[in-house]
Every structure is written in structure tokens, then in C-alpha cells.
Enzyme design. Structure first.
Site, PDB file in Angstrom:
ATOM      1  N   ASP A 285      -5.224   2.773  10.481  1.00 20.06           N
ATOM      2  CA  ASP A 285      -6.649   2.538  10.672  1.00 20.06           C
ATOM      3  C   ASP A 285      -6.849   2.141  12.144  1.00 20.06           C
ATOM      4  O   ASP A 285      -6.915   3.003  13.016  1.00 20.06           O
ATOM      5  CB  ASP A 285      -7.053   1.439   9.680  1.00 20.06           C
ATOM      6  CG  ASP A 285      -8.536   1.190   9.603  1.00 20.06           C
ATOM      7  OD1 ASP A 285      -9.298   2.165   9.601  1.00 20.06           O
ATOM      8  OD2 ASP A 285      -8.935   0.010   9.535  1.00 20.06           O
TER       9      ASP A 285
ATOM     10  N   PHE B  12     -14.182   3.639   3.590  1.00 18.75           N
ATOM     11  CA  PHE B  12     -13.148   2.820   2.969  1.00 18.75           C
ATOM     12  C   PHE B  12     -12.664   3.504   1.698  1.00 18.75           C
ATOM     13  O   PHE B  12     -13.432   3.772   0.790  1.00 18.75           O
ATOM     14  CB  PHE B  12     -13.659   1.412   2.672  1.00 18.75           C
ATOM     15  CG  PHE B  12     -12.530   0.463   2.404  1.00 18.75           C
ATOM     16  CD1 PHE B  12     -11.801  -0.080   3.456  1.00 18.75           C
ATOM     17  CD2 PHE B  12     -12.141   0.168   1.105  1.00 18.75           C
ATOM     18  CE1 PHE B  12     -10.714  -0.914   3.222  1.00 18.75           C
ATOM     19  CE2 PHE B  12     -11.064  -0.669   0.861  1.00 18.75           C
ATOM     20  CZ  PHE B  12     -10.354  -1.210   1.918  1.00 18.75           C
TER      21      PHE B  12
ATOM     22  N   LYS C 249      -7.097   7.398  10.002  1.00 17.64           N
ATOM     23  CA  LYS C 249      -8.538   7.387  10.327  1.00 17.64           C
ATOM     24  C   LYS C 249      -8.642   7.296  11.840  1.00 17.64           C
ATOM     25  O   LYS C 249      -8.793   6.197  12.392  1.00 17.64           O
ATOM     26  CB  LYS C 249      -9.190   6.133   9.748  1.00 17.64           C
ATOM     27  CG  LYS C 249      -9.601   6.196   8.319  1.00 17.64           C
ATOM     28  CD  LYS C 249     -10.423   4.942   8.015  1.00 17.64           C
ATOM     29  CE  LYS C 249     -10.395   4.579   6.573  1.00 17.64           C
ATOM     30  NZ  LYS C 249     -10.915   3.223   6.335  1.00 17.64           N
TER      31      LYS C 249
ATOM     32  N   GLY D 255       0.777  -1.240   0.000  1.00 16.37           N
ATOM     33  CA  GLY D 255       0.000   0.000   0.000  1.00 16.37           C
ATOM     34  C   GLY D 255       0.804   1.284   0.000  1.00 16.37           C
ATOM     35  O   GLY D 255       0.362   2.303  -0.537  1.00 16.37           O
TER      36      GLY D 255
HETATM   37  P1  IMP Z   1      -4.542  -1.199  10.757  1.00 14.23           P
HETATM   38  O1  IMP Z   1      -3.596  -2.250  11.231  1.00 14.23           O
HETATM   39  O2  IMP Z   1      -5.962  -1.499  11.134  1.00 14.23           O
HETATM   40  O3  IMP Z   1      -4.137   0.209  11.150  1.00 14.23           O
HETATM   41  O4  IMP Z   1      -4.598  -1.302   9.196  1.00 14.23           O
HETATM   42  C1  IMP Z   1      -3.638  -0.855   8.397  1.00 14.23           C
HETATM   43  C2  IMP Z   1      -3.774  -1.456   6.995  1.00 14.23           C
HETATM   44  O5  IMP Z   1      -5.131  -1.745   6.650  1.00 14.23           O
HETATM   45  C3  IMP Z   1      -3.313  -0.434   6.015  1.00 14.23           C
HETATM   46  O6  IMP Z   1      -1.924  -0.481   5.802  1.00 14.23           O
HETATM   47  C4  IMP Z   1      -4.126  -0.788   4.790  1.00 14.23           C
HETATM   48  O7  IMP Z   1      -3.460  -1.769   4.018  1.00 14.23           O
HETATM   49  C5  IMP Z   1      -5.420  -1.360   5.326  1.00 14.23           C
HETATM   50  N1  IMP Z   1      -6.516  -0.353   5.321  1.00 14.23           N
HETATM   51  C6  IMP Z   1      -7.088   0.253   6.378  1.00 14.23           C
HETATM   52  N2  IMP Z   1      -8.056   1.115   6.007  1.00 14.23           N
HETATM   53  C7  IMP Z   1      -8.076   1.066   4.666  1.00 14.23           C
HETATM   54  C8  IMP Z   1      -8.854   1.766   3.668  1.00 14.23           C
HETATM   55  O8  IMP Z   1      -9.727   2.618   3.921  1.00 14.23           O
HETATM   56  N3  IMP Z   1      -8.565   1.437   2.372  1.00 14.23           N
HETATM   57  C9  IMP Z   1      -7.611   0.520   2.014  1.00 14.23           C
HETATM   58  N4  IMP Z   1      -6.865  -0.132   2.909  1.00 14.23           N
HETATM   59  C10 IMP Z   1      -7.097   0.133   4.227  1.00 14.23           C
END
Ligand code: IMP
Ligand code: MG
Length: 192
Positions: free
Chosen positions: A113, A162, A141, A50
Site C-alpha cells: 500500500d 479498501f 496499490k 495477511g
Molecule cells: P503499507 O505499509 O502501507 O504498504 O501497508 C501494508 C499493510 O497494510 C498490508 O500488509 C495490509 O496488512 C494493510 N493494508 C493495506 N491496504 C489494505 C487493504 O486495502 N485491505 C486490507 N489491508 C490493507
């Protein structure tokens, strides 16, 4: 010169961040980071896949380039084909402790996220003996945080929707869109 108003992808509801807005903010943040990391030989570590698009632009915006800047990548996966984190973070990569020890690590993320991925990676690099670790993220977020995590350098805060594009995917699609847009819910939750 051709101006950038790409045709909106049919699966995108709304463009949240235009190509121009992203470029302006990345340029600003790149200069800020370069100033803070001058003389620190930063090890810039991007999370696959990403953060690839953001990282490519960010490092070229680090002006003047900090001496000794190096690029590396790690893979962190917590999402399957859904939009909600599984809660488990699997890390893989080729960095050995000897590559990280004593280095100033700048972890580059696409989005924070829940915060789980970033926190797991920051802990991982600290445990490998980094002199410092800092988090750079394109998006955050804050409404979705389940573990405390505040990026040290952030381009944009976004609401709880999303989003895809500029490296971010849904099920490996949409990464190459030049903007960040809200994915139509119908694309990930088909009507029953
Ligand atoms: P976390 O561990 O929940 O903070 O998630 C991080 C990962 O989830 C990011 O590096 C993204 O790959 C994916 N992710 C979280 N939210 C989104 C979104 O809105 N769109 C696309 N990928 C997301
Ligand atoms: Mg992803």
C-alpha cells in the site's frame, strides 16, 4: 463437482478478484518463481497474518519445488483498527541472523500500500545478511505509495479502494473469504 460461486458477504460491495482469477494467477506466478529459484534454497518468509492464505497457495504452486525451500513467518504491524497506516512498522518474529545469512529471501506480502511495511522488511533481511531479497505480493496499490517500492513478483494491481478477503482483513474480519472484494465504506466509517 460444486462450482465456486460463494454467496456474496453482505459487507462486500463488489468482488474485484474471483477465486478462479486468483487461482490462475497464483499458479502462473508460482511456476515463474520456482524456475527462478531452482537451486537457490529460497527462504520464503510470509508476513502475518495477511499473507498466510496467499502463501499457502503460492508455495504449493511452486512447481517443481525448489530444493531446500523453507517457510518462515514474520509479524509486521502498521495498522490498528483503521484503514490508514500509522506510518510506523513494528516487526517481530523468531528468525535469527544465522537463519537468514547467505539465504535468498522471498518476502511474501498480501498487499503493498504505502510501501512502508515491505521496505522495512526488505531492509531488515538485507541487514541480517541475506544473499538476496525479493518481494512477492498478491496485491499492489501504486496510487498510495509514499516510499518507492516495486514488487519483484506481483499477482494484481488494484485501484485505491479498501479490499478484504483471501487473507486481507479489516479489524481481523473477512480473512477467510475466498475472493478479494471491496469492503462497504459503511463498515469502517459509520455514519455520524
Ligand atoms: P503499507 O505499509 O502501507 O504498504 O501497508 C501494508 C499493510 O497494510 C498490508 O500488509 C495490509 O496488512 C494493510 N493494508 C493495506 N491496504 C489494505 C487493504 O486495502 N485491505 C486490507 N489491508 C490493507
Ligand atoms: Mg492487515
Amino acid at each position: 463437482m460444486v462450482t465456486s460461486s460463494p454467496t456474496l458477504h453482505p459487507d462486500i460491495d463488489e468482488v474485484l478478484l474471483t477465486q478462479e482469477a486468483i487461482a490462475a494467477r497464483v499458479a502462473q506466478l508460482g511456476r515463474e518463481i520456482a524456475a527462478q529459484y531452482a537451486g537457490k534454497r529460497p527462504l520464503v518468509v510470509g508476513t502475518l497474518k495477511g499473507a498466510v492464505v496467499f502463501m499457502a497457495d503460492l508455495v504449493r504452486a511452486m512447481e517443481p519445488t525448489p530444493e531446500g525451500l523453507q517457510l518462515e513467518f514474520v509479524r509486521a504491524s502498521s495498522y490498528g483498527a483503521g484503514t490508514v497506516s500509522s506510518g510506523k512498522v513494528a516487526l517481530s518474529g523468531t528468525l535469527a541472523p544465522a537463519d537468514v545469512e547467505g539465504r535468498h529471501v522471498l518476502l511474501v506480502e498480501d498487499i503493498v500500500d504505502s510501501g512502508r511495511t515491505a521496505v522495512a522488511l526488505l531492509e531488515h533481511f538485507k541487514a541480517m545478511g541475506a544473499a538476496s531479497v525479493a518481494l512477492v505480493s498478491l496485491l499492489s496499490k501504486p496510487a498510495r505509495r509514499t516510499v518507492p517500492c516495486e514488487p519483484d513478483f506481483l499477482c494484481f494491481e488494484v485501484e485505491d479502494k479498501f479490499v478484504v478477503g483471501y487473507g486481507l482483513d479489516f479489524d481481523e474480519q473477512y480473512r477467510s473469504l475466498p475472493y478479494v472484494g471491496v469492503l462497504r465504506p459503511a463498515c469502517y466509517s459509520p455514519a455520524e
